[in-house]
Each structure stands twice: as C-alpha cells, then as structure tokens.
Design a protein around this motif. Sequence first.
Motif, PDB file in Angstrom:
ATOM      1  N   GLY A   1       0.861  -1.181   0.000  1.00  0.00           N
ATOM      2  CA  GLY A   1       0.000   0.000   0.000  1.00  0.00           C
ATOM      3  C   GLY A   1       0.890   1.220   0.000  1.00  0.00           C
ATOM      4  N   MET A   2       0.556   2.199   0.838  1.00  0.00           N
ATOM      5  CA  MET A   2       1.408   3.386   0.952  1.00  0.00           C
ATOM      6  C   MET A   2       2.511   3.042   1.952  1.00  0.00           C
ATOM      7  SD  MET A   2       2.832   6.223   1.631  1.00  0.00           S
ATOM      8  CE  MET A   2       2.519   6.360   3.377  1.00  0.00           C
TER       9      MET A   2
ATOM     10  N   SER B   1       1.722 -13.016   7.187  1.00  0.00           N
ATOM     11  CA  SER B   1       0.709 -11.965   7.341  1.00  0.00           C
ATOM     12  C   SER B   1       1.187 -10.760   6.540  1.00  0.00           C
ATOM     13  CB  SER B   1       0.578 -11.608   8.829  1.00  0.00           C
ATOM     14  OG  SER B   1      -0.298 -10.523   9.018  1.00  0.00           O
ATOM     15  N   MET B   2       0.336  -9.751   6.398  1.00  0.00           N
ATOM     16  CA  MET B   2       0.832  -8.520   5.766  1.00  0.00           C
ATOM     17  C   MET B   2       0.025  -7.323   6.226  1.00  0.00           C
ATOM     18  SD  MET B   2      -0.509  -9.010   1.876  1.00  0.00           S
ATOM     19  CE  MET B   2      -0.341 -10.780   1.992  1.00  0.00           C
ATOM     20  N   VAL B   3       0.729  -6.196   6.335  1.00  0.00           N
ATOM     21  CA  VAL B   3       0.072  -4.923   6.657  1.00  0.00           C
ATOM     22  C   VAL B   3      -0.425  -4.312   5.352  1.00  0.00           C
ATOM     23  CG1 VAL B   3       0.514  -2.553   7.432  1.00  0.00           C
ATOM     24  CG2 VAL B   3       1.433  -4.467   8.741  1.00  0.00           C
ATOM     25  N   LEU B   4      -1.654  -3.786   5.380  1.00  0.00           N
ATOM     26  CA  LEU B   4      -2.195  -3.043   4.239  1.00  0.00           C
ATOM     27  C   LEU B   4      -2.336  -1.601   4.692  1.00  0.00           C
ATOM     28  CD1 LEU B   4      -5.116  -5.405   3.023  1.00  0.00           C
ATOM     29  CD2 LEU B   4      -2.672  -5.531   2.485  1.00  0.00           C
TER      30      LEU B   4
ATOM     31  N   GLU C   1     -10.804  -6.847  -1.099  1.00  0.00           N
ATOM     32  CA  GLU C   1     -10.514  -7.805  -2.173  1.00  0.00           C
ATOM     33  C   GLU C   1      -9.209  -8.555  -1.897  1.00  0.00           C
ATOM     34  OE1 GLU C   1     -10.586  -7.443  -6.835  1.00  0.00           O
ATOM     35  OE2 GLU C   1     -11.103  -5.523  -5.917  1.00  0.00           O
ATOM     36  N   ILE C   2      -8.188  -7.792  -1.427  1.00  0.00           N
ATOM     37  CA  ILE C   2      -6.891  -8.410  -1.101  1.00  0.00           C
ATOM     38  C   ILE C   2      -7.098  -9.438   0.011  1.00  0.00           C
ATOM     39  CG2 ILE C   2      -4.586  -7.994  -0.130  1.00  0.00           C
ATOM     40  CD1 ILE C   2      -4.791  -5.121  -1.378  1.00  0.00           C
ATOM     41  N   THR C   3      -7.854  -9.036   1.024  1.00  0.00           N
ATOM     42  CA  THR C   3      -8.098  -9.908   2.187  1.00  0.00           C
ATOM     43  C   THR C   3      -8.764 -11.222   1.753  1.00  0.00           C
ATOM     44  OG1 THR C   3      -8.228  -7.986   3.610  1.00  0.00           O
ATOM     45  CG2 THR C   3      -9.254  -9.989   4.454  1.00  0.00           C
ATOM     46  N   ALA C   4      -9.672 -11.121   0.778  1.00  0.00           N
ATOM     47  CA  ALA C   4     -10.350 -12.325   0.299  1.00  0.00           C
ATOM     48  C   ALA C   4      -9.441 -13.159  -0.607  1.00  0.00           C
ATOM     49  CB  ALA C   4     -11.621 -11.927  -0.463  1.00  0.00           C
ATOM     50  N   ALA C   5      -8.438 -12.497  -1.193  1.00  0.00           N
ATOM     51  CA  ALA C   5      -7.587 -13.191  -2.175  1.00  0.00           C
ATOM     52  C   ALA C   5      -6.447 -13.985  -1.546  1.00  0.00           C
ATOM     53  CB  ALA C   5      -7.022 -12.176  -3.165  1.00  0.00           C
ATOM     54  N   VAL C   6      -6.179 -13.764  -0.248  1.00  0.00           N
ATOM     55  CA  VAL C   6      -5.076 -14.495   0.406  1.00  0.00           C
ATOM     56  C   VAL C   6      -5.574 -15.271   1.629  1.00  0.00           C
ATOM     57  CG1 VAL C   6      -3.239 -12.914  -0.384  1.00  0.00           C
ATOM     58  CG2 VAL C   6      -4.428 -12.451   1.786  1.00  0.00           C
ATOM     59  N   HIS C   7      -4.798 -16.276   2.029  1.00  0.00           N
ATOM     60  CA  HIS C   7      -5.195 -17.098   3.187  1.00  0.00           C
ATOM     61  C   HIS C   7      -4.533 -16.630   4.468  1.00  0.00           C
ATOM     62  CE1 HIS C   7      -5.636 -19.594  -0.448  1.00  0.00           C
ATOM     63  NE2 HIS C   7      -6.782 -19.910   0.148  1.00  0.00           N
ATOM     64  N   ILE C   8      -3.572 -15.697   4.341  1.00  0.00           N
ATOM     65  CA  ILE C   8      -2.877 -15.193   5.536  1.00  0.00           C
ATOM     66  C   ILE C   8      -3.552 -13.886   5.973  1.00  0.00           C
ATOM     67  CG2 ILE C   8      -0.672 -16.310   5.041  1.00  0.00           C
ATOM     68  CD1 ILE C   8       0.311 -13.696   3.785  1.00  0.00           C
ATOM     69  N   PRO C   9      -3.458 -13.550   7.282  1.00  0.00           N
ATOM     70  CA  PRO C   9      -4.164 -12.360   7.777  1.00  0.00           C
ATOM     71  C   PRO C   9      -3.624 -11.039   7.217  1.00  0.00           C
ATOM     72  CG  PRO C   9      -3.387 -13.733   9.613  1.00  0.00           C
ATOM     73  CD  PRO C   9      -2.776 -14.293   8.367  1.00  0.00           C
ATOM     74  N   THR C  10      -4.552 -10.165   6.855  1.00  0.00           N
ATOM     75  CA  THR C  10      -4.194  -8.799   6.464  1.00  0.00           C
ATOM     76  C   THR C  10      -4.465  -7.904   7.666  1.00  0.00           C
ATOM     77  OG1 THR C  10      -6.429  -8.364   5.636  1.00  0.00           O
ATOM     78  CG2 THR C  10      -4.801  -9.168   4.035  1.00  0.00           C
ATOM     79  N   ILE C  11      -3.509  -7.041   7.963  1.00  0.00           N
ATOM     80  CA  ILE C  11      -3.641  -6.139   9.107  1.00  0.00           C
ATOM     81  C   ILE C  11      -3.683  -4.718   8.549  1.00  0.00           C
ATOM     82  CG2 ILE C  11      -2.652  -5.453  11.336  1.00  0.00           C
ATOM     83  CD1 ILE C  11      -3.359  -8.475  11.186  1.00  0.00           C
ATOM     84  N   GLY C  12      -4.824  -4.088   8.669  1.00  0.00           N
ATOM     85  CA  GLY C  12      -5.015  -2.788   8.023  1.00  0.00           C
ATOM     86  C   GLY C  12      -4.627  -1.603   8.888  1.00  0.00           C
ATOM     87  N   ILE C  13      -4.192  -0.552   8.194  1.00  0.00           N
ATOM     88  CA  ILE C  13      -4.011   0.755   8.840  1.00  0.00           C
ATOM     89  C   ILE C  13      -4.454   1.760   7.780  1.00  0.00           C
ATOM     90  CG2 ILE C  13      -1.470   0.588   8.393  1.00  0.00           C
ATOM     91  CD1 ILE C  13      -1.219   2.599  10.844  1.00  0.00           C
TER      92      ILE C  13
ATOM     93  N   CYS D   1     -10.334  -5.748   6.697  1.00  0.00           N
ATOM     94  CA  CYS D   1      -9.060  -6.460   6.900  1.00  0.00           C
ATOM     95  C   CYS D   1      -9.250  -7.452   8.057  1.00  0.00           C
ATOM     96  CB  CYS D   1      -7.947  -5.466   7.256  1.00  0.00           C
ATOM     97  SG  CYS D   1      -7.653  -4.279   5.947  1.00  0.00           S
ATOM     98  N   ASP D   2      -8.333  -8.419   8.154  1.00  0.00           N
ATOM     99  CA  ASP D   2      -8.460  -9.423   9.223  1.00  0.00           C
ATOM    100  C   ASP D   2      -8.096  -8.857  10.590  1.00  0.00           C
ATOM    101  OD1 ASP D   2      -9.173 -11.648   7.491  1.00  0.00           O
ATOM    102  OD2 ASP D   2      -7.133 -11.439   6.706  1.00  0.00           O
TER     103      ASP D   2
END
Length: 275
Positions: A146-147, A185-188, A198-210, A216-217
């Motif tokens: 992301g940014m 996991s990944m930070v978005l 969409e990203i969160t649905a496309a991967v099986h690992i947790p997305t952590i949003g900011i 996000c997960d």
Amino acid sequence: MTDTSVRKKMTVTRFVDKKTRGEKIAVLTAYDYFMAKTLDRAGVDSILIGDSVGMVLYGEKSTHPVTMEMMLAHVKAAARGTQYALVIADMPFMSYQPSLEMAIANAGKFIQEARAEAVKLEGGIEMAATVRRIVECGIPVMGHIGMTPQSINRFGGARVQGRKEESRQYLIESAQALEEAGAFSMVLELIQADTAAEITAAVHIPTIGIGAGRDCDGQVLVINDILGLYDIYTPKFVRRYVDLPPLIEKAAREFVADVKSGSYPNDDESFLKRE
Ligand code: KIV
C-alpha cells in the motif's frame, strides 16, 4: 476444573489461525519496555516495534533516518516487556533492500540479538524473493503493501493506494506473491477499503489494516497516535482514545510548584532516621 480462559502465548501459527476462525487481530506499536508490558497486559495480539519510532519518538520527518542500531535497541526493550503478544520487528530503510545477504543478516539480528519473533518489511511483488529467503532461514516475515512509508518519495506523499485499476491489480498480485513467498501476514497501509477487502479475500494469511477499512483481518495503529502523543500530523484513520499531553503537563506543573514551594518532598518521602 480446567480454566479455558488461560491466555496462551501468541505464536505465528495462532496468529494465522485467527483468520481461519474469523477472529479479528489487534496490533499496536510499542518502542520500549514499559509500553510493551502495558499493551501486552491489555491483550493485544501482537506488538510491532515499527520504524515509526523515528517520527514519534525522535521527531524525524520520515522513517528514513531510522537505523538498525536504533531498531535493535527498541526491539530489545519492547521484547523484554512482552510475555504473550507476538513481537514483530520492523526492518528499517536500507537494511534489506540492497541485497539478499544483507536482508538475511539483519533479519537474523532481530531474532538473535533483540529477541523478536518475526520481522516486517515493506514492498510487494518486487520483495517476494527477499521474503522467501528470510523465511527459508526460519524467520517469519510479515509483508507490508500500500502506501509504504519508506517509499514515500516515490508516491509523492501519503496518497491512498488501490484507487486506480493498475494500482489495484499491483496490490492484489503483490499480496498473492508475498503469501506464495511464505509471508505469514501482511500490513495493508492506506488502501481504498474495497481494494483492501478484495486483497483480504484473495489471500489465506491475515491482512492487518491501517487506513485500509474494516474488512481487513485485523487492525494496527501507532500507540502514540491513539494516546495523543504525536501532534505533527494525525491521519483520518486514527482513533484517539485518550489525550495524554494535558495530563502529563498537569502532573509536571504540580511537581514544579511543589518543589518551588518546598512541599515536595515531605517527611514520608524522605529518609529521616539515622542508623
Ligand atoms: O512503522 C510502523 O509503525 C508501521 C505500522 C504503522 C504498520 O509500519
């Protein structure tokens, strides 16, 4: 009777399982022993020692001046204060970009010298090979897309990503590449909410949003932002839970007044009797 509420140490496996179980993940940053201890007691799933330390503790304008030496000291301190949460160390600018060897050596220092349990690094598809090599060395890696603040000059400022089709496509491909490379996991960061979903649905690992919306997960925020301890810039996505500076200022003013008036220290606060 078995106490099922006994808190278990958060591991990378348990962190990932939370997505499978549909349980939201709460992450906060911390940079020192006492804050990490307090957040750990509050029940955060992970403590991220972010390179945001450069801005919120050192007053820098960006994360660029943060060095390995600074990060190792802060990770060490925060790890000492953490009992249950997963300790994730942020790899600073130029500690992993120049070469795979450098990335592996520096990731290793966070585990070996500072007692982190995982590292985080910024970048999408172009960083997949680096993520893969670090993971192959037995070090769990959290991605960050992301940014990404270390590339702020390339973005031309803190601009929301994933708005245009090309950016949306790049982010989805990057998320999949990071998962494929072994990231846990990944930070978005600062991503339009529907693209983050969409990203969160496309991967099986947790997305952590900011700043990436509610789908996000999990969510991460900078501790100084939620406590009002950073006043240079407050992004729209920050929720301030308490405004500490006036309380700190009040305590300091009272101390100054007590010292000047002679009311501090009193007898109870002194050692009066001779042995
Ligand atoms: O440096 C940091 O604190 C971070 C989080 C904001 C994700 O990278």
